[in-house]
Design an enzyme around this catalytic site. Sequence first.
Site, short mmCIF file in Angstrom:
data_model
loop_
_atom_site.label_atom_id
_atom_site.label_comp_id
_atom_site.label_asym_id
_atom_site.label_seq_id
_atom_site.Cartn_x
_atom_site.Cartn_y
_atom_site.Cartn_z
N SER A 127 0.86 -1.19 0.00
CA SER A 127 0.00 0.00 0.00
C SER A 127 0.89 1.23 0.00
CB SER A 127 -0.89 0.01 1.26
OG SER A 127 -1.52 1.27 1.42
N TYR A 177 -2.41 -1.38 10.33
CA TYR A 177 -2.53 -1.61 8.89
C TYR A 177 -1.31 -1.06 8.17
CZ TYR A 177 -4.15 -1.22 4.08
OH TYR A 177 -4.24 -1.30 2.71
#
Length: 247
Positions: free
Chosen positions: A138, A151
Amino acid sequence: MKISGNTILVTGGGSGIGRALAQRWHDLGNHVIVAGRRQDALNETIAGRANMAAMTLDVESVEAIEDFATRLITAHPALNVIVNNAGIMAREDLTARRDLSVAEATIVTNLLGPIRLIDALVDHLAAAPDAVIVNLSSGLGFVPLPGAPTYSATKAAIHSYTVSLREQLKGKIEVIELAPPAVRTDLTPGQSTREGYMPLDEFADEVMGLFQQVPTPPEILVKNVLPLRTAEAEGRFPDVLAFLNNL
């Protein structure tokens, strides 16, 4: 990575980025298997599509991953590509003692899940022609979103793990990292309609264009993620971090 003629596993294929990429790979002439927890969502992904299959998978369970890998190879012996897309994201408040179950589940799903699945399939892939492992990290693996610390940390770890994996598997299995920006999916509440996030179809189309480059880049980076990917190298890290901290 060759663009057609593969047998591709996509985890988290029941929705969002996983579904969009799985269907596009299928459109290009690949046999695609989507995996995830919900059979009904997987069935929606493959509906009306020949040469697509669905298999349930719980990436939180070591035993389930081992069983899944055995069933997968038995049913699809031509498997040569795996795409580790499954992931979860949650906001967390670190300012006081809390229940760590969300953080622990995030680590298991986003980090241990891909590591375990790769381990279960690496011997098979090493013997397969044109074998590829694609790991989704990401943009938040390069500049964290402070409101989603675990995350972000798992995605930074996936980036680092993928770099090491690429070096160790050089000459045996091609290893590619795909780092999405903020995309309109159902990963978090309200994200599918959030202003400023990249539309899913636009993202998937740009990704497929990058995968068709020869040779395939080791990092698949759409234009929207470059401000995060290059922030530290360009001296913009503090400013980008401050921006994300206000989201």
